[in-house]
Scaffold this motif. Structure first.
Motif, PDB file in Angstrom:
ATOM      1  N   SER A   1      40.536  -9.341  37.341  1.00 56.74           N
ATOM      2  CA  SER A   1      41.571  -8.714  38.163  1.00 56.74           C
ATOM      3  C   SER A   1      42.779  -9.631  38.301  1.00 56.74           C
ATOM      4  O   SER A   1      42.712 -10.836  38.040  1.00 56.74           O
TER       5      SER A   1
ATOM      6  N   LYS B   1      44.959 -11.525  44.200  1.00 59.10           N
ATOM      7  CA  LYS B   1      45.511 -10.865  45.391  1.00 59.10           C
ATOM      8  C   LYS B   1      45.472 -11.835  46.552  1.00 59.10           C
ATOM      9  O   LYS B   1      44.644 -12.751  46.591  1.00 59.10           O
TER      10      LYS B   1
ATOM     11  N   ASN C   1      41.197  -4.016  39.126  1.00 53.86           N
ATOM     12  CA  ASN C   1      42.417  -4.307  39.876  1.00 53.86           C
ATOM     13  C   ASN C   1      42.509  -3.485  41.158  1.00 53.86           C
ATOM     14  O   ASN C   1      42.926  -3.991  42.197  1.00 53.86           O
ATOM     15  N   GLN C   2      42.075  -2.229  41.103  1.00 52.70           N
ATOM     16  CA  GLN C   2      42.063  -1.399  42.307  1.00 52.70           C
ATOM     17  C   GLN C   2      41.073  -1.947  43.326  1.00 52.70           C
ATOM     18  O   GLN C   2      41.352  -1.967  44.524  1.00 52.70           O
TER      19      GLN C   2
ATOM     20  N   GLU D   1      42.567  -4.946  45.017  1.00 51.94           N
ATOM     21  CA  GLU D   1      43.557  -4.482  45.999  1.00 51.94           C
ATOM     22  C   GLU D   1      42.871  -3.974  47.257  1.00 51.94           C
ATOM     23  O   GLU D   1      43.282  -4.281  48.374  1.00 51.94           O
ATOM     24  N   THR D   2      41.801  -3.209  47.083  1.00 53.21           N
ATOM     25  CA  THR D   2      41.052  -2.684  48.226  1.00 53.21           C
ATOM     26  C   THR D   2      40.437  -3.815  49.039  1.00 53.21           C
ATOM     27  O   THR D   2      40.533  -3.827  50.274  1.00 53.21           O
TER      28      THR D   2
ATOM     29  N   ALA E   1      41.457  -6.791  49.283  1.00 55.58           N
ATOM     30  CA  ALA E   1      42.529  -7.562  49.930  1.00 55.58           C
ATOM     31  C   ALA E   1      43.001  -6.900  51.225  1.00 55.58           C
ATOM     32  O   ALA E   1      43.587  -7.567  52.083  1.00 55.58           O
ATOM     33  N   THR E   2      42.715  -5.603  51.384  1.00 56.26           N
ATOM     34  CA  THR E   2      43.214  -4.885  52.567  1.00 56.26           C
ATOM     35  C   THR E   2      42.103  -4.491  53.544  1.00 56.26           C
ATOM     36  O   THR E   2      42.357  -3.741  54.478  1.00 56.26           O
TER      37      THR E   2
END
Length: 149
Positions: free
Chosen positions: A8, A11, A137-138, A141-142, A144-145
């Protein structure tokens, strides 16, 4: 079959490395998040993959994937505050090893990178190879949030 590697993008998470590690290293935390609506979002985005009956404990999670059966993912190694290594088992048509790597940036920020090694036959690679690239990568991102506590 051949091992394929997917990495990935890095992030940034606005939380302390130890808090992030402790949260991600316990699959019970992910169960709460997944069952609160994420599984429905995944099904809407990828309707041919329906995930149901998600269960977890601290070290593993199990779920059904329509057309594939029961899948299980298990934490096989934790290097405190740095790395979580996960392996697949169960009814998936591929086996994989997955690493969550954490690196402190400051007292309140952590970098995260995901690495996936998937053992795919040529046919499966042609069908899902690009989706795994996007998916890793998704997922980064998930993660990371997430609402780290």
């Amino acid at each position: 079959m051949a091992i394929n590697k997917y990495i990935s993008n890095v992030k940034l998470i606005d939380h302390n490395q130890q808090i992030v590690f402790d949260y991600l290293a316990n699959f019970e935390n992910l169960s709460e998040y997944l069952n609160s609506g994420l599984l429905e979002k995944i099904t809407k985005q990828v309707p041919q993959v329906k995930i149901s009956n998600f269960e977890s404990d601290q070290d593993s999670c199990r779920f059904n994937i329509t057309g594939m059966g029961l899948a299980e993912i298990r934490v096989v190694n934790r290097e405190p505050h740095k790395t979580i290594k996960v392996e697949s088992s169960g009814g998936l048509p591929m086996s994989f090893t997955f690493w969550i790597q954490l690196l402190p940036v400051s007292a309140f920020q952590t970098k995260i990178r995901l690495t996936l090694h998937a053992d795919l036959n040529m046919m499966i690679k042609m069908m899902v190879g690009n989706k795994l690239e996007e998916g890793i990568n998704q997922l980064a991102e998930t993660l990371a949030t997430l609402p780290y506590k």
